[in-house]
Design a protein around this motif. Structure first.
Motif, mmCIF file in Angstrom:
data_model
loop_
_atom_site.group_PDB
_atom_site.id
_atom_site.type_symbol
_atom_site.label_atom_id
_atom_site.label_comp_id
_atom_site.label_asym_id
_atom_site.label_seq_id
_atom_site.Cartn_x
_atom_site.Cartn_y
_atom_site.Cartn_z
ATOM 1 N N SER A 33 0.160 -20.792 -38.113
ATOM 2 C CA SER A 33 0.069 -22.237 -38.345
ATOM 3 C C SER A 33 -1.347 -22.693 -38.686
ATOM 4 O O SER A 33 -1.543 -23.831 -39.100
ATOM 5 C CB SER A 33 0.562 -23.004 -37.114
ATOM 6 O OG SER A 33 -0.382 -22.892 -36.048
ATOM 7 N N THR A 35 -4.798 -23.185 -40.726
ATOM 8 C CA THR A 35 -5.046 -23.444 -42.139
ATOM 9 C C THR A 35 -6.045 -22.451 -42.723
ATOM 10 O O THR A 35 -7.187 -22.366 -42.249
ATOM 11 C CB THR A 35 -5.583 -24.882 -42.327
ATOM 12 O OG1 THR A 35 -4.665 -25.796 -41.736
ATOM 13 C CG2 THR A 35 -5.771 -25.216 -43.794
ATOM 14 N N THR A 38 -10.323 -22.320 -43.044
ATOM 15 C CA THR A 38 -10.986 -23.042 -41.956
ATOM 16 C C THR A 38 -11.662 -22.066 -41.005
ATOM 17 O O THR A 38 -11.342 -20.880 -40.963
ATOM 18 C CB THR A 38 -9.994 -23.917 -41.155
ATOM 19 O OG1 THR A 38 -8.974 -23.088 -40.585
ATOM 20 C CG2 THR A 38 -9.352 -24.966 -42.037
#
Length: 151
Positions: A33, A35, A38
């Protein structure tokens, strides 16, 4: 797999708090989950970089080292080959970049490495160069977390 040399065995404690923090993050987070692109501060001296990419042919990638951090290269999903060789055996390709803590090297004629699949990881100390993101059995989309652990 941990790569190291017996002459450096007592130099690093792979059971210290920073490594435990890194592995707790990998064990207890929903890694799919997160991103891609990042960076997450996981704890004091521990940073996770979320990556997703298609692997490249080995000869198009360069070996690299980091002076200030260990790399834990953890494949969440996919398959890749990570080349590994002692940095002392390599010729630098450019100057060390202190801002990004990276030194690139010319590719050697021979090296070892590790094939990584879902759930596999390799810990690379500062003295060893690694060439990540390489194709294992052709191009593959890989979701990987690179956890940087401060020396």
């Amino acid at each position: 797999m941990i790569t190291n040399n017996l002459s450096r065995l007592d130099r690093y404690d792979y059971h210290n708090k920073r490594f435990q923090t890194a592995f707790d993050f990998l064990r207890n987070s929903d890694l799919l989950s997160l991103t891609p692109g990042t960076e997450i501060s996981v704890g004091d001296g521990v940073l996770a970089k979320i990556q997703e990419y298609t692997t490249d042919p080995e000869e198009t990638r360069k070996f690299e080292t980091h002076r200030d951090y260990f790399d834990i290269q953890f494949v969440v999903r996919g398959e890749e080959f990570v080349g590994i060789v002692p940095a002392a055996d390599l010729i630098p390709d450019g100057e060390y970049d202190e801002a990004t803590d990276i030194q690139y090297y010319r590719n050697p004629p021979r090296h070892g490495g590790a094939g990584l699949r879902d759930g596999d990881f390799v810990i690379v100390p500062p003295e060893d160069a690694h060439r990540p993101n390489c194709q294992a059995n052709g191009p593959c989309v890989v979701r990987k977390i690179v956890v940087k652990v401060k020396v």
